[in-house]
Design an enzyme around this catalytic site. Structure first.
Site, PDB file in Angstrom:
ATOM      1  N   ASP A  21       0.821  -1.203   0.000  1.00  0.00           N
ATOM      2  CA  ASP A  21       0.000   0.000   0.000  1.00  0.00           C
ATOM      3  C   ASP A  21       0.863   1.263   0.000  1.00  0.00           C
ATOM      4  O   ASP A  21       1.953   1.270   0.576  1.00  0.00           O
ATOM      5  CB  ASP A  21      -0.903  -0.008   1.233  1.00  0.00           C
ATOM      6  CG  ASP A  21      -2.029   1.011   1.140  1.00  0.00           C
ATOM      7  OD1 ASP A  21      -2.359   1.421   0.005  1.00  0.00           O
ATOM      8  OD2 ASP A  21      -2.569   1.400   2.185  1.00  0.00           O
ATOM      9  N   ASN A  69     -10.536  -2.728  -6.335  1.00  0.00           N
ATOM     10  CA  ASN A  69      -9.757  -1.730  -7.073  1.00  0.00           C
ATOM     11  C   ASN A  69     -10.371  -1.344  -8.416  1.00  0.00           C
ATOM     12  O   ASN A  69      -9.964  -0.358  -9.032  1.00  0.00           O
ATOM     13  CB  ASN A  69      -8.316  -2.205  -7.294  1.00  0.00           C
ATOM     14  CG  ASN A  69      -7.467  -2.164  -6.038  1.00  0.00           C
ATOM     15  OD1 ASN A  69      -6.471  -2.886  -5.910  1.00  0.00           O
ATOM     16  ND2 ASN A  69      -7.843  -1.322  -5.072  1.00  0.00           N
TER      17      ASN A  69
END
Length: 243
Positions: A21, A69
């Protein structure tokens, strides 16, 4: 990639999973588009894979693209898919030469056929490699994985291949995408976020977690070694009581 080094004693995690991330924030801090951060993050994967053999890490699983996503902008999603294709093209020979076995987990139905074909080819190319087992999660979500596994299990029950009375907690893992992998010993999340984001929900039931502030493109092999080294100080009781 560097040649594998002799393994250290088995005091560390055998399987490390990473939620990579912070790519977008890393790029924004530098006044660059988010895709620039994803490109830097892809390069970082190579360094972490290289560090695994010397640390005794046999399995490395990285979270590259989640089922959630797809909610990102069309341009970012398209850029990520192109980045995956470029990564496979650029790294295939090096991964094979360095004895890295590559697997992909996640639902491939929504991915374009060209990318799926490249994924299949890379898996076949590296199938007999043994130094490091690199698993890349693309269009992966823990809940989605469990749902898909449950459907397969239900079909086997319906067809008579599986006795429903025989189903226990050892049964479902055989239907998961990760059926050939051991559960992760350590899960690392970069960028300072303290959540697991639908990653390896079943498999990480007894994993140790490490949430670190470093953004993924800045996560060096040295920091990886430090986190892996700290794993040996943890008391893993798995529900039991230490005498």
């Amino acid at each position: 990639m560097a040649q594998p080094q002799p393994k250290q004693p088995d005091s560390g995690p055998r399987h490390v999973a990473i939620i990579m991330d912070g790519n977008g924030r890393w790029a924004t801090q530098r006044g660059r588009p988010r895709l620039f951060g994803h490109q830097a993050g892809a390069r970082r994967v190579r360094e972490i894979v290289e560090a695994c053999p010397d640390l005794g890490v046999d399995y490395l699983t990285v979270f590259a693209f989640s089922t959630e996503n797809w909610k990102r902008t069309q341009s970012e999603v398209a850029g990520l898919m192109n980045l995956f294709r470029r990564y496979i093209t650029r790294e295939a020979k090096s991964l094979k030469a360095n004895d890295v076995c590559v697997r992909f987990i996640g639902d491939r139905v929504r991915l374009d056929r060209k990318l799926v074909s490249m994924m299949d080819e890379l898996e076949a190319l590296t199938a007999n490699c043994r130094s490091v087992n690199l698993t890349i999660a693309i269009n992966y979500g823990g809940r989605d994985e469990v749902a898909r596994a449950t459907k397969r299990l239900a079909r086997d029950v319906a067809s008579g291949k599986l006795d429903p009375e025989a189903v226990d907690e050892e049964t479902l893992p055989k239907y998961l995408d990760t059926c050939v992998l051991p559960d992760p010993d350590l899960v690392i999340r970069t960028s300072g976020e303290a959540r697991i984001s639908n990653f390896l929900l079943w498999q990480s039931a007894y994993s140790e977690y490490e949430f670190i502030d470093t953004l993924w493109p800045d996560f060096t092999a040295e920091e990886f070694r430090s986190v892996v080294g700290d794993f040996g100080t943890r008391d893993r009781r798995f529900g039991a009581v230490t005498a």
